[in-house]
Design a protein around this motif. Sequence first.
Motif, PDB file in Angstrom:
ATOM      1  N   VAL A   1       0.848  -1.192   0.000  1.00 12.31           N
ATOM      2  CA  VAL A   1       0.000   0.000   0.000  1.00 12.31           C
ATOM      3  C   VAL A   1       0.881   1.239   0.000  1.00 12.31           C
ATOM      4  N   THR A   2       0.567   2.160  -0.903  1.00 11.13           N
ATOM      5  CA  THR A   2       1.303   3.425  -0.949  1.00 11.13           C
ATOM      6  C   THR A   2       0.372   4.615  -0.729  1.00 11.13           C
ATOM      7  N   GLY A   3      -0.937   4.362  -0.742  1.00 14.55           N
ATOM      8  CA  GLY A   3      -1.873   5.479  -0.711  1.00 14.55           C
ATOM      9  C   GLY A   3      -2.857   5.482   0.427  1.00 14.55           C
ATOM     10  N   ALA A   4      -2.505   4.874   1.564  1.00  8.80           N
ATOM     11  CA  ALA A   4      -3.414   4.971   2.709  1.00  8.80           C
ATOM     12  C   ALA A   4      -3.576   6.441   3.096  1.00  8.80           C
ATOM     13  N   LYS A   5      -4.799   6.814   3.431  1.00  5.03           N
ATOM     14  CA  LYS A   5      -5.072   8.221   3.704  1.00  5.03           C
ATOM     15  C   LYS A   5      -5.442   8.453   5.167  1.00  5.03           C
ATOM     16  N   LEU A   6      -5.084   9.628   5.626  1.00  6.90           N
ATOM     17  CA  LEU A   6      -5.583  10.098   6.911  1.00  6.90           C
ATOM     18  C   LEU A   6      -7.014  10.582   6.720  1.00  6.90           C
ATOM     19  N   ARG A   7      -7.765  10.656   7.805  1.00 10.79           N
ATOM     20  CA  ARG A   7      -9.153  11.099   7.763  1.00 10.79           C
ATOM     21  C   ARG A   7      -9.317  12.287   8.697  1.00 10.79           C
ATOM     22  N   GLN A   8      -9.843  13.387   8.166  1.00 11.69           N
ATOM     23  CA  GLN A   8     -10.119  14.553   8.998  1.00 11.69           C
ATOM     24  C   GLN A   8     -11.618  14.817   9.001  1.00 11.69           C
ATOM     25  N   ARG A   9     -12.185  14.896  10.212  1.00  4.95           N
ATOM     26  CA  ARG A   9     -13.605  15.179  10.348  1.00  4.95           C
ATOM     27  C   ARG A   9     -13.865  16.654  10.069  1.00  4.95           C
ATOM     28  N   ILE A  10     -14.866  16.932   9.249  1.00  2.00           N
ATOM     29  CA  ILE A  10     -15.240  18.330   9.009  1.00  2.00           C
ATOM     30  C   ILE A  10     -16.607  18.636   9.607  1.00  2.00           C
ATOM     31  N   ASP A  11     -17.186  17.666  10.329  1.00  7.18           N
ATOM     32  CA  ASP A  11     -18.413  17.964  11.062  1.00  7.18           C
ATOM     33  C   ASP A  11     -18.093  18.321  12.511  1.00  7.18           C
ATOM     34  N   ARG A  12     -16.809  18.512  12.790  1.00  5.17           N
ATOM     35  CA  ARG A  12     -16.362  19.001  14.085  1.00  5.17           C
ATOM     36  C   ARG A  12     -15.433  20.185  13.835  1.00  5.17           C
ATOM     37  N   LEU A  13     -15.546  21.206  14.656  1.00  6.23           N
ATOM     38  CA  LEU A  13     -14.674  22.366  14.504  1.00  6.23           C
ATOM     39  C   LEU A  13     -13.437  22.144  15.363  1.00  6.23           C
ATOM     40  N   GLU A  14     -12.391  21.637  14.739  1.00  3.72           N
ATOM     41  CA  GLU A  14     -11.155  21.354  15.454  1.00  3.72           C
ATOM     42  C   GLU A  14      -9.966  21.553  14.527  1.00  3.72           C
TER      43      GLU A  14
ATOM     44  N   GLN B   1     -19.023  27.581  15.645  1.00  4.51           N
ATOM     45  CA  GLN B   1     -19.306  26.724  14.504  1.00  4.51           C
ATOM     46  C   GLN B   1     -18.563  27.248  13.281  1.00  4.51           C
ATOM     47  N   ALA B   2     -18.638  26.465  12.199  1.00  4.13           N
ATOM     48  CA  ALA B   2     -17.962  26.862  10.977  1.00  4.13           C
ATOM     49  C   ALA B   2     -18.804  26.483   9.775  1.00  4.13           C
ATOM     50  N   GLU B   3     -18.648  27.240   8.729  1.00  7.41           N
ATOM     51  CA  GLU B   3     -19.268  26.925   7.437  1.00  7.41           C
ATOM     52  C   GLU B   3     -18.169  26.379   6.532  1.00  7.41           C
ATOM     53  N   ASN B   4     -18.369  25.155   6.017  1.00  9.89           N
ATOM     54  CA  ASN B   4     -17.356  24.498   5.188  1.00  9.89           C
ATOM     55  C   ASN B   4     -17.835  24.359   3.751  1.00  9.89           C
TER      56      ASN B   4
ATOM     57  N   VAL C   1     -20.332  13.156   9.336  1.00  5.85           N
ATOM     58  CA  VAL C   1     -21.494  12.327   9.657  1.00  5.85           C
ATOM     59  C   VAL C   1     -22.692  13.257   9.714  1.00  5.85           C
ATOM     60  N   ASN C   2     -23.698  12.999   8.872  1.00  4.47           N
ATOM     61  CA  ASN C   2     -24.822  13.913   8.748  1.00  4.47           C
ATOM     62  C   ASN C   2     -26.135  13.204   9.057  1.00  4.47           C
TER      63      ASN C   2
END
Length: 273
Positions: free
Chosen positions: A94-107, A201-204, A259-260
């Motif tokens: 594997v060369t392309g495993a990705k990190l995951r960033q939540r955008i339904d949380r403001l962090e 909160q944030a608007e994405n 997550v919506n």
Amino acid sequence: MTSRPRIPPKDFPRAPARKYAGTREDAARWVRDVLRTQILDGAFGGLAAPRPMLPPENELAREWGVSRNAIREALDLLRAEGLITRVQGAGTFVTGAKLRQRIDRLEGLAESLAGHQLSVENRVLSARESTATPSVADKLQIQEGSPILFIERLRSVGNVPLSLDTTSLRPEAIDILDGANLAEEDVFRLLEDKLGVRLGQAENTVEAVAADKGTARHLDVRVGSPVLLLHRLSYLDDGTPFDLESVRYRGDRLSLVSVNPRVRPADDDPSVL
């Protein structure tokens, strides 16, 4: 006298064999999608995964009930996406495993990736007082030409460039963040600690763009490579727009996740049955 091996009868209990009902092309796409999901979740290897390589082709074929030719086609599709590479005599890695960033949380990025136990390195490219352009002034609800704090940082994880971030902050942030350690701390945490307020909160807005020459140089990708562009306008608890960001992520290193909840018309209007 050599004893003959004991051969079980034909009706000897055997595990049922899984068999994919479809064409080889269909099977290859199906296996590609399943393996792709597992790879992006870090099941086989990558930045924060427990295993360095995919199982052998024959093992995958047995697991998914498809032919080895279908497995080879699936792996070819994954190689074309840059997710795996084959090393002759060693296996498929594997060369392309990705990190995951939540955008339904403001962090901040470091907060979002804390579970990966990987450090975030920040290189400050610019941190200076600037003036608000018409579009920035409109978003931050300040007068055009007002002073703002402009920050640009290159952020890396596991020594791999991950994102190029530009941030425009309201005038109140200029003195507050003067001399702050922007190379080691998230702006969100600094704002809350030094301003004495909480972000609300944030608007994405997310879109796919091609890497321009400067972005490609900083992120160590080819010009024109796919980049995820996140526009984020963050508000204080009292509703004041304070932090306007444009973040360009390497498309091969990170997935944006949310997550919506399902919202039905009846949830907003009791008269709708």
